[in-house]
Scaffold this motif. Structure first.
Motif, PDB file in Angstrom:
ATOM      1  N   ASP A  15      28.174  39.753  56.417  1.00 45.53           N
ATOM      2  CA  ASP A  15      27.444  41.011  56.637  1.00 45.53           C
ATOM      3  C   ASP A  15      28.371  42.220  56.693  1.00 45.53           C
ATOM      4  N   GLY A  16      28.815  42.652  55.539  1.00 45.67           N
ATOM      5  CA  GLY A  16      29.542  43.915  55.475  1.00 45.67           C
ATOM      6  C   GLY A  16      30.992  43.815  55.071  1.00 45.67           C
ATOM      7  N   LEU A  17      31.662  42.703  55.347  1.00 44.03           N
ATOM      8  CA  LEU A  17      33.063  42.568  54.987  1.00 44.03           C
ATOM      9  C   LEU A  17      33.245  41.365  54.065  1.00 44.03           C
ATOM     10  N   VAL A  18      34.213  41.466  53.177  1.00 38.29           N
ATOM     11  CA  VAL A  18      34.516  40.347  52.290  1.00 38.29           C
ATOM     12  C   VAL A  18      35.266  39.298  53.099  1.00 38.29           C
ATOM     13  N   THR A  19      34.785  38.083  53.113  1.00 41.68           N
ATOM     14  CA  THR A  19      35.429  37.028  53.891  1.00 41.68           C
ATOM     15  C   THR A  19      36.649  36.495  53.157  1.00 41.68           C
ATOM     16  N   ARG A  20      37.523  35.833  53.910  1.00 46.51           N
ATOM     17  CA  ARG A  20      38.729  35.263  53.313  1.00 46.51           C
ATOM     18  C   ARG A  20      38.377  34.234  52.251  1.00 46.51           C
ATOM     19  N   ASP A  21      37.353  33.414  52.503  1.00 51.08           N
ATOM     20  CA  ASP A  21      36.950  32.399  51.528  1.00 51.08           C
ATOM     21  C   ASP A  21      36.521  33.043  50.212  1.00 51.08           C
ATOM     22  N   GLU A  22      35.765  34.112  50.321  1.00 49.78           N
ATOM     23  CA  GLU A  22      35.263  34.774  49.116  1.00 49.78           C
ATOM     24  C   GLU A  22      36.396  35.422  48.326  1.00 49.78           C
ATOM     25  N   VAL A  23      37.315  36.071  49.034  1.00 48.38           N
ATOM     26  CA  VAL A  23      38.460  36.682  48.361  1.00 48.38           C
ATOM     27  C   VAL A  23      39.281  35.601  47.666  1.00 48.38           C
ATOM     28  N   THR A  24      39.445  34.454  48.349  1.00 47.49           N
ATOM     29  CA  THR A  24      40.181  33.342  47.749  1.00 47.49           C
ATOM     30  C   THR A  24      39.486  32.860  46.482  1.00 47.49           C
ATOM     31  N   ALA A  25      38.170  32.757  46.543  1.00 43.71           N
ATOM     32  CA  ALA A  25      37.408  32.296  45.379  1.00 43.71           C
ATOM     33  C   ALA A  25      37.548  33.280  44.219  1.00 43.71           C
ATOM     34  N   PHE A  26      37.440  34.573  44.501  1.00 39.53           N
ATOM     35  CA  PHE A  26      37.599  35.569  43.445  1.00 39.53           C
ATOM     36  C   PHE A  26      39.000  35.484  42.836  1.00 39.53           C
ATOM     37  N   ARG A  27      40.011  35.300  43.720  1.00 40.81           N
ATOM     38  CA  ARG A  27      41.383  35.242  43.225  1.00 40.81           C
ATOM     39  C   ARG A  27      41.577  34.029  42.325  1.00 40.81           C
ATOM     40  N   GLU A  28      40.927  32.914  42.666  1.00 39.68           N
ATOM     41  CA  GLU A  28      41.059  31.705  41.855  1.00 39.68           C
ATOM     42  C   GLU A  28      40.387  31.876  40.492  1.00 39.68           C
ATOM     43  N   VAL A  29      39.232  32.550  40.481  1.00 42.63           N
ATOM     44  CA  VAL A  29      38.522  32.739  39.215  1.00 42.63           C
ATOM     45  C   VAL A  29      39.215  33.777  38.354  1.00 42.63           C
ATOM     46  N   PHE A  30      39.633  34.891  38.968  1.00 43.87           N
ATOM     47  CA  PHE A  30      40.133  36.024  38.198  1.00 43.87           C
ATOM     48  C   PHE A  30      41.628  36.298  38.354  1.00 43.87           C
ATOM     49  N   GLN A  31      42.332  35.439  39.081  1.00 43.19           N
ATOM     50  CA  GLN A  31      43.768  35.637  39.288  1.00 43.19           C
ATOM     51  C   GLN A  31      44.039  37.060  39.772  1.00 43.19           C
ATOM     52  N   ILE A  32      43.388  37.442  40.840  1.00 44.74           N
ATOM     53  CA  ILE A  32      43.524  38.793  41.378  1.00 44.74           C
ATOM     54  C   ILE A  32      44.860  38.924  42.111  1.00 44.74           C
ATOM     55  N   ALA A  33      45.663  39.876  41.693  1.00 41.03           N
ATOM     56  CA  ALA A  33      46.905  40.164  42.403  1.00 41.03           C
ATOM     57  C   ALA A  33      46.555  40.842  43.733  1.00 41.03           C
ATOM     58  N   ARG A  34      47.428  40.682  44.699  1.00 44.59           N
ATOM     59  CA  ARG A  34      47.116  41.233  46.030  1.00 44.59           C
ATOM     60  C   ARG A  34      46.870  42.737  45.979  1.00 44.59           C
ATOM     61  N   GLU A  35      47.607  43.421  45.098  1.00 41.20           N
ATOM     62  CA  GLU A  35      47.419  44.875  45.024  1.00 41.20           C
ATOM     63  C   GLU A  35      46.076  45.256  44.409  1.00 41.20           C
ATOM     64  N   ASP A  36      45.401  44.303  43.769  1.00 41.96           N
ATOM     65  CA  ASP A  36      44.096  44.577  43.153  1.00 41.96           C
ATOM     66  C   ASP A  36      42.919  44.138  44.033  1.00 41.96           C
ATOM     67  N   GLU A  37      43.212  43.491  45.153  1.00 39.21           N
ATOM     68  CA  GLU A  37      42.127  42.984  46.008  1.00 39.21           C
ATOM     69  C   GLU A  37      41.232  44.108  46.525  1.00 39.21           C
ATOM     70  N   GLU A  38      41.838  45.252  46.783  1.00 42.10           N
ATOM     71  CA  GLU A  38      41.049  46.373  47.303  1.00 42.10           C
ATOM     72  C   GLU A  38      40.001  46.802  46.292  1.00 42.10           C
ATOM     73  N   GLY A  39      40.382  46.823  45.000  1.00 44.51           N
ATOM     74  CA  GLY A  39      39.432  47.188  43.956  1.00 44.51           C
ATOM     75  C   GLY A  39      38.310  46.183  43.845  1.00 44.51           C
ATOM     76  N   ALA A  40      38.656  44.881  43.937  1.00 41.33           N
ATOM     77  CA  ALA A  40      37.630  43.839  43.875  1.00 41.33           C
ATOM     78  C   ALA A  40      36.697  43.942  45.076  1.00 41.33           C
TER      79      ALA A  40
END
Length: 232
Positions: A52-77
């Motif tokens: 409810d309102g914040l991106v959880t660690r699990d979700e960020v991890t999942a996005f990073r695994e699918v899209f290879q998100i660099a840490r500096e790009d996490e804010e944009g995602a």
């Protein structure tokens, strides 16, 4: 220019008061399909998420695994994710616009569903409401029930997935016909094919997982067939 820079530009171009869903009506030309694909997965993933309102660690991890998100790009995602959460438009509106954007490209829509299944399983559990959500999205996308079951069997299972379900075939098919289906899946899972369909290079991890799954399924089926032949 990285895909995340292009995504930031697409989101920044939204007029004041416009929802994220407006992006899907603008990114319909081939050069921008990879941007559209990425935003579509994140946006529908946000609609599916329970947080409810914040991106959880699990979700960020999942996005990073699918899209290879660099840490500096996490804010944009995270920005895209939270824009989708706050958008008054419902997920069915998103799915309808996304289908229109990829009209007639069932392969791309299946690729997109794979990303959503990956995100749904980020916490290690598959909830009934997630199943309802994904089934409805697949329905709006115009995917066949068999395609939905095939995708789900690869991601959601309490035991080893049924190899016939993974390939979308039945046990009573001739082995040569099953082999043709497997070969078709292999061709469609080639990274070059997926990139041509609009999957960004950053998401080619999806192709790697799919190749592992379909090759394992084919090996299990072919071994079973060889074993049966020896006992005739």
């Amino acid at each position: 220019m990285s895909i995340w820079t292009r995504i930031t530009e697409a989101v920044s171009a939204l007029a004041k008061g416009e929802g994220l869903s407006a992006v899907f009506d603008r990114l319909r030309s081939p050069p921008e399909r990879s941007v559209a694909f990425t935003i579509a997965v994140i946006a529908l993933g946000a609609k599916m998420a329970k947080a409810d309102g914040l991106v959880t660690r699990d979700e960020v991890t999942a996005f990073r695994e699918v899209f290879q998100i660099a840490r500096e790009d996490e804010e944009g995602a995270a920005r895209v994710f939270n824009l989708a959460r706050q958008d008054v438009a419902g997920f069915e509106d998103y799915a309808t616009r996304i289908r229109r954007m990829f009209d007639g490209q069932d392969g791309t829509l299946c690729d997109l569903m794979e990303g959503l299944f990956h995100i749904a399983m980020a916490d290690g559990q598959y909830h009934p409401n997630e199943d309802d959500f994904l089934r409805r999205v697949a329905e709006i996308f115009g995917l066949q029930e068999g395609d939905f079951r095939r995708l789900r069997s690869r991601f959601v299972t309490d035991a080893a997935p049924d190899p016939y379900d993974v390939l979308g075939v039945s046990p009573d098919m001739e082995i040569r016909e099953i082999r043709k289906v497997w070969q078709k899946h292999v061709r469609e899972s080639h990274p070059d094919r997926m990139i041509a369909r609009g999957v960004p290079e950053e998401a080619i991890k999806l192709a790697e997982k799919r190749m592992v799954d379909i090759n394992r399924a084919w090996e299990e089926i072919s071994q079973k067939e060889r074993h049966a032949d020896r006992h005739l």
